[in-house]
Enzyme design. Structure first.
Site: not given
Ligand code: EPU
Length: 356
Positions: A164, A241, A344
């Site tokens: 990022r 996020s 973020e």
């Molecule tokens: N999870 C929860 N609760 C939730 C959602 C997720 O506990 O409501 C846990 C689950 O265990 C899940 C893990 O968090 O396996 C990861 O969740 P997710 O796959 O949705 O990914 P994230 O780490 O929350 C990141 C990016 C997103 C991107 C997704 C997919 C960052 C800050 N965010 O989210 O990017 O779309 O991975 O690659 O790195 C953004 O930057 O605005 C964004 C949406």
């Protein structure tokens, strides 16, 4: 080029929050960008460069100087047999570019489908999702160097990409304005299906997924998390996020994991290997296990009903409402997990000490 006065910024952001820009220029060409920078310098107006507005929190006071919206268009596919490229103006819609790459059977961007915003933002925050990040395909970024007025092309090394991050939002923040980006793609390559959600989506299906199917899968997964802009879905009124995933050392990850075993026995804390032996924790999980259920509400600000890492504007929220909820989440996560979550999105118009 037209200089406008007191233009409301809220409608230009996905959060729909924030006050006006004192002055506003919609730059349609490189020349417009140069002229706008001269206007800002002549009037000594602080300059803010706006793209798609999908990763911003604008203060209720708005921006005291000039907001320069980069609307440079142009979407060209160069059909080189070995290195097909897309050269795009910074103002082009990002998802249209991904759709073009996929339609030409070129891999490299399919996992970045459905991300709101414009091309110009992709190198700045090294946009990433579902196992790909912009830095893997960006081969050149054409920028205006503000201090000299020169237009220069930066190669990926010069952009300093990391999670990022790039020089544009860190060491060289405010030095350059992105005007055009070149992406070099892989013709005929198979899609990247590495991210857990994507593997799950395709599990049990026979044959290899196509780029188009991967694009549809990513859009569908994003939609289920309200991370795809859909008319009428109020959980999309967000900046995606709200916090970065903490990247910590192994002993620190072990400390948090041990706490998780105590606090939420029976649940497995997600973690992922990151660069240089570091560990990436899941901010969404840590927030949710700190007691912030999806849909948690504080006045007109809330946590998305579909993803615990997104703060949403339930309608009529002020920036102060968003910040109050942000502070509450950070405080509780710090108390419970001993981790300082870092926001973020970019904060605009908060003076010298923007929220952290
Ligand atoms: N999870 C929860 N609760 C939730 C959602 C997720 O506990 O409501 C846990 C689950 O265990 C899940 C893990 O968090 O396996 C990861 O969740 P997710 O796959 O949705 O990914 P994230 O780490 O929350 C990141 C990016 C997103 C991107 C997704 C997919 C960052 C800050 N965010 O989210 O990017 O779309 O991975 O690659 O790195 C953004 O930057 O605005 C964004 C949406």
């Amino acid at each position: 080029m037209i200089i406008q006065d007191n233009i409301s910024l809220a409608p230009l952001t996905t959060f729909r929050v924030g006050g006006p820009a004192r002055y506003f220029i919609d730059a349609r060409s490189e020349q417009d960008v140069l002229d706008a920078v001269s206007v800002a310098a002549a009037g000594q107006f602080p300059l803010f460069v706006l793209g798609g507005g999908s990763n911003l929190v604008v203060s209720d006071e708005g921006w005291p100087g000039l907001v320069l919206k980069v609307s440079i268009s142009g979407l060209e596919f160069r059909n080189d047999p070995t290195n097909p490229t897309i050269i795009a103006g910074a103002g082009e819609n990002w998802d249209s570019l991904v759709a073009l790459a996929v339609s030409k059977h070129c891999a490299g961007l399919e996992c970045l489908s459905g991300i709101p915003g414009t091309v110009g933002g992709t190198p700045v925050q090294n946009v990433g999702a579902y196992g790909q990040e912009a830095a893997e395909t960006i081969t050149s970024v054409r920028v205006l160097e503000i201090s000299t007025g020169k237009v220069i092309d930066l190669n990926p090394d010069e952009c300093g990409f990391s999670y990022r991050t790039s020089i544009f939002n860190s060491t060289h923040h405010g030095w350059y304005i992105v005007m055009q980006v070149t992406y070099t793609l892989n013709r005929g390559a198979t899609p990247t299906i590495e991210y857990a959600d994507l593997k799950k989506y395709f599990a049990g299906r026979s044959g290899t997924a196509t780029l188009q199917q991967t694009r549809e899968a990513v859009r569908s997964i994003r939609n289920s998390k309200a991370m795809l802009l859909v008319e009428g879905d109020e959980d999309c009124r967000s900046a995606g996020s709200f916090f970065k995933n903490p990247v910590v050392t192994k002993p620190e990850a072990e400390r948090v994991d041990a706490l998780a075993h105590q606090r939420v026995p029976g649940k497995v804390m997600p973690w992922y290997p990151a660069e240089d032996g570091m560990i990436k924790l899941s901010a969404a999980w840590l927030v949710e296990q700190a007691g912030f259920a999806k849909g948690y509400t504080r006045g007109p600000a809330a946590i998305s009903r579909k993803h615990s890492l997104a703060i949403v504007n339930r309608g009529g929220a002020k920036a102060t409402d968003i910040i109050a909820l942000k502070d509450e989440i950070q405080q509780r996560v710090l108390n419970l997990w001993g981790l300082a979550l870092v926001p973020e999105p970019v904060f605009v118009g908060f003076g010298d000490q923007p929220p952290r």
